[in-house]
Design an enzyme around this catalytic site. Structure first.
Site, PDB file in Angstrom:
ATOM      1  N   CYS A   2      35.582  40.831  46.073  1.00 22.43           N
ATOM      2  CA  CYS A   2      36.086  39.850  45.962  1.00 22.43           C
ATOM      3  C   CYS A   2      35.598  40.174  44.307  1.00 22.43           C
ATOM      4  O   CYS A   2      34.875  40.762  44.002  1.00 22.43           O
ATOM      5  CB  CYS A   2      35.420  38.648  46.484  1.00 22.43           C
ATOM      6  SG  CYS A   2      36.053  38.993  48.265  1.00 22.43           S
ATOM      7  N   ARG A  49      38.962  36.492  46.468  1.00 22.13           N
ATOM      8  CA  ARG A  49      39.087  36.778  47.554  1.00 22.13           C
ATOM      9  C   ARG A  49      40.060  37.900  47.330  1.00 22.13           C
ATOM     10  O   ARG A  49      41.449  38.007  47.031  1.00 22.13           O
ATOM     11  CB  ARG A  49      39.478  35.466  49.087  1.00 22.13           C
ATOM     12  CG  ARG A  49      39.234  37.305  49.881  1.00 22.13           C
ATOM     13  CD  ARG A  49      39.297  35.641  50.703  1.00 22.13           C
ATOM     14  NE  ARG A  49      39.075  36.248  52.351  1.00 22.13           N
ATOM     15  CZ  ARG A  49      39.253  35.994  53.647  1.00 22.13           C
ATOM     16  NH1 ARG A  49      39.858  35.082  53.560  1.00 22.13           N
ATOM     17  NH2 ARG A  49      39.025  36.622  54.477  1.00 22.13           N
ATOM     18  N   ASN A  75      30.613  38.955  47.224  1.00 25.71           N
ATOM     19  CA  ASN A  75      31.166  40.332  46.708  1.00 25.71           C
ATOM     20  C   ASN A  75      31.142  41.415  47.911  1.00 25.71           C
ATOM     21  O   ASN A  75      30.120  42.045  47.286  1.00 25.71           O
ATOM     22  CB  ASN A  75      31.470  40.977  44.807  1.00 25.71           C
ATOM     23  CG  ASN A  75      32.337  41.845  44.626  1.00 25.71           C
ATOM     24  OD1 ASN A  75      32.661  42.323  45.884  1.00 25.71           O
ATOM     25  ND2 ASN A  75      32.025  42.431  43.294  1.00 25.71           N
ATOM     26  N   GLY A  76      31.920  42.075  48.202  1.00 27.97           N
ATOM     27  CA  GLY A  76      31.165  43.408  49.118  1.00 27.97           C
ATOM     28  C   GLY A  76      32.490  43.798  51.137  1.00 27.97           C
ATOM     29  O   GLY A  76      32.737  42.918  51.474  1.00 27.97           O
ATOM     30  N   GLU A  77      31.400  44.318  51.055  1.00 28.76           N
ATOM     31  CA  GLU A  77      31.213  44.759  52.386  1.00 28.76           C
ATOM     32  C   GLU A  77      29.944  44.845  53.122  1.00 28.76           C
ATOM     33  O   GLU A  77      29.191  45.973  52.512  1.00 28.76           O
ATOM     34  CB  GLU A  77      32.281  45.642  52.771  1.00 28.76           C
ATOM     35  CG  GLU A  77      33.440  45.486  52.643  1.00 28.76           C
ATOM     36  CD  GLU A  77      34.815  44.490  52.776  1.00 28.76           C
ATOM     37  OE1 GLU A  77      34.350  44.022  53.997  1.00 28.76           O
ATOM     38  OE2 GLU A  77      35.533  44.174  52.490  1.00 28.76           O
ATOM     39  N   ILE A 287      46.932  62.831  44.238  1.00 27.44           N
ATOM     40  CA  ILE A 287      47.720  62.699  43.101  1.00 27.44           C
ATOM     41  C   ILE A 287      48.267  64.681  42.398  1.00 27.44           C
ATOM     42  O   ILE A 287      47.265  65.583  42.422  1.00 27.44           O
ATOM     43  CB  ILE A 287      46.830  62.764  41.519  1.00 27.44           C
ATOM     44  CG1 ILE A 287      46.697  60.792  41.940  1.00 27.44           C
ATOM     45  CG2 ILE A 287      47.940  62.724  40.378  1.00 27.44           C
ATOM     46  CD1 ILE A 287      48.132  60.095  42.224  1.00 27.44           C
TER      47      ILE A 287
END
Length: 620
Positions: A2, A49, A75-77, A287
């Site tokens: 977030c 969020r 913000n984060g996990e 990629i």
């Protein structure tokens, strides 16, 4: 993942919703799923969020605890939030989110509850009763957190530009930080490119009360020395395997689809291999380029087949990459000499409907994968003779340091140093422009020590308690890794609302590997210790291939397709009062020569710097 923001006034003024709305709007890319504002008296909190765990609206922020006293933006996990939540006494939860666990932990344990968290995070908690604001940042600085303060107010946010969007802070260039950027591709904490805006240090929390700030370290990488028995090689590799397996598994916890970057190198392949032991058919992304010298897709495809992943082979053409250049530069919240690669990959992954992706970054830093680890180890054999060889070293070093060839130039600088310790050699290994070059290129006073050099010197006694290779790892984690690599990963991933998780940045894994003796890391094949710990999971065509990073053909582009763009910004930068116009122009002209010894990175740093200043500061 977030974006967070807030304003705390000290002069009796009430926080206004319009100010917070301007700040949350500026970081809308960080959280497209929900916006939240909380204002009460002198405090205002804002949040954007990106829903990953408990995607219901009940987990939206700002979030208030059960008592109604603590208000938080986060913000984060937190990867172990279920375990932490289970040990908070008498806790009942109305959501299944890690957000609620964080605030209930704070309500019960106070700010020290952070020590139980495993994850990447930056959060702010307002204690309404005591009128105290707390800011907290994760141990390794994976998630950013910036702030500005004066005697009237305290402002914080996930991004520098969000603080500027508040209208409370003037965008004045921090000219001293320019030297840091030109040396190391980024600006080291606690400083930033904008005067007055600071970074909260990794592993720290800050308390703000009645205009007074106090900062405390709750975790320090230099204090992780511990005794382990490394006599049994099989036991060591088994321990690494368990720690890395746990790290990967915990980072796959999500209520939305999870993918992985897969370049075909050892580090990303290790992450994907371990993901396959946890989940069936994870999504992998590679990629690919039509130019074979830049393409690694054959290796990635082979590994994807081995582990039966849901593989996405994305072919990018040069014209598509060039079209992404301007958006990537615009996504830079703070200027960086790197990061375009991450922008390109993140965009491709997000377009496939993925919200969370695991990355293999950090493996080289932790397992001594870069060439300068071996160079540093070789230099240590000269320690007994270094002091007495000064009369021989210095004249030769002086000659070599004038060479236009980078390797010889840096070797000459090392020979002129008082020691071959990490404090004297790491800055030379990592620098783009040396201090002598900065003195010619700019009109700024070059200090004896730049920020990261000062930080290493301040901690040198603790650093040198570790094995030689681990000393470089610590310097990397304090320097390039935290200040450039992780910042780029965050800002370029969030430009596409993509959360990137890095299993190699697990603090338990890092603590263990830092204590491993050099002889176990320094083998005939790079990162053999990591390979051994995987127990044959990776095929030999991956583990024994020549190392090839994900690079773009900048040297060619900057002399052709990007020549006009680069020249325009070089000319503009040359007119800045803090730059030496003649030296800047000479560097550019030298770069354009067919037999040029000027590296593209040297010129690109100047281009990026001017572009960022024009966009965010303006003026000349």
């Amino acid at each position: 993942m977030c974006g967070i923001a807030g304003v705390l006034y000290f002069n009796g003024k009430k926080a206004e919703e319009s100010t917070l709305r301007s700040m949350t709007k500026a970081m809308g890319h960080r959280g497209p799923d929900a916006e939240g504002i909380f204002t009460k008296n002198q405090i205002g909190l804002g949040h954007r969020r990106l829903s990953i765990i408990d995607t219901s609206t009940g987990a939206n922020q700002p979030f208030t605890d059960r008592s109604g006293n603590f208000h938080m933006v986060y913000n984060g996990e937190i990867y172990n939030y279920k375990e932490v939540g289970a040990v908070i006494p008498n806790a009942t939860y109305k959501t299944t989110s890690d957000t609620e666990v964080v605030i209930e932990s704070f309500a019960h344990f106070g700010v020290q509850g952070v020590k139980a968290f495993k994850g990447m995070f930056a959060y702010a908690v307002w204690d309404e009763k005591n009128e105290e604001l707390y800011l907290v940042r994760d141990r390794l600085g994976v998630k950013p957190l910036y702030y500005y303060s004066n005697d009237q107010y305290f402002v914080f946010a996930s991004e520098i530009r969000t603080i500027l969007a508040s209208g409370l802070v003037k965008a004045d260039l921090n000219e001293a930080a320019i030297l840091e950027f030109l040396s190391y591709q980024s600006v080291s904490s606690p400083e930033t490119i904008i005067k007055g805006i600071k970074q909260l240090e990794a592993g720290h929390y800050m308390k703000v009360k009645k205009g007074q700030q106090s900062s405390f370290a709750y975790w320090d990488i230099m204090e992780q020395q511990a005794y382990y028995d490394f006599s049994d090689h099989e036991a060591v590799t088994s321990n690494i395997r368990v720690l890395l397996q746990n790290s990967v598994a915990s980072r796959m916890v999500s209520d939305v689809p999870v993918g992985a970057f897969l370049s075909g190198g050892i580090d990303s392949s290790a992450v994907v291999a371990l993901m396959s032991t946890v989940s069936n058919a994870p999504n992998t992304f590679n990629i690919a380029f039509s130019e074979k010298e830049f393409d690694e897709s054959d290796y990635a495809t082979a590994l994807a087949k081995k582990f039966n992943t849901n593989h996405h082979h994305i072919l990018l053409k040069p014209e598509e990459l060039l079209q992404d250049l301007m958006p990537a530069l615009n996504a830079m919240d703070t200027p960086s000499g790197d990061g375009i690669n991450t922008y390109v990959v993140s965009k491709a992954v997000k377009q496939q409907g993925i919200t969370v992706a695991l990355s293999g970054i950090g493996g080289d830093e932790l397992f001594a994968g870069y060439p300068f680890y071996r160079h540093f180890k070789k230099l240590q054999s000269a320690v007994p003779y270094w002091k007495y060889s000064k009369l021989l070293r210095w004249p030769l070093g002086l000659i070599l340091s004038k060479s236009k060839k980078v390797s010889l130039h840096k070797l000459g600088l090392i020979m002129e140093q008082e020691s071959v310790g990490v404090e004297d050699t790491y800055p030379i290994f990592r620098s783009v422009f040396t201090k002598d070059q900065l003195a010619q290129l700019t009109k700024l006073k070059v200090p004896e020590e730049l920020i990261i050099e000062s930080k290493i010197n301040e901690s040198i006694q603790a650093i040198t308690g570790y094995p030689d290779l681990s000393q470089i790892t610590i310097a990397e984690l304090m320097g390039y890794t935290q200040q450039t690599l992780l910042k780029d990963t965050d800002q370029m991933g969030m430009a596409h609302a993509l959360e990137i998780r890095e299993p190699f940045f697990d603090h338990d894994l890092i603590t263990y590997v830092l204590n491993i003796p050099d002889e176990l890391k320094l083998t005939s094949s790079p990162k053999q210790l990591l390979v051994d710990s995987l127990g044959g999971l990776l095929p030999k065509e991956i583990t024994q291939r020549r190392k090839q990073g994900f690079t773009l053909p900048w040297n060619v582009w900057m002399k052709n397709e990007l020549r006009s763009f680069c020249e325009t910004h070089i000319n503009a930068l040359a007119k800045r009062p803090f730059m030496n116009a003649t030296a800047v122009q000479n560097l550019w002209q030298s770069f354009l020569q067919p037999d040029s010894k000027v590296r593209w990175m040297e010129v690109w740093l100047l281009v990026v710097l001017e572009y960022w200043i024009e966009k965010n500061v303006g003026g000349n």
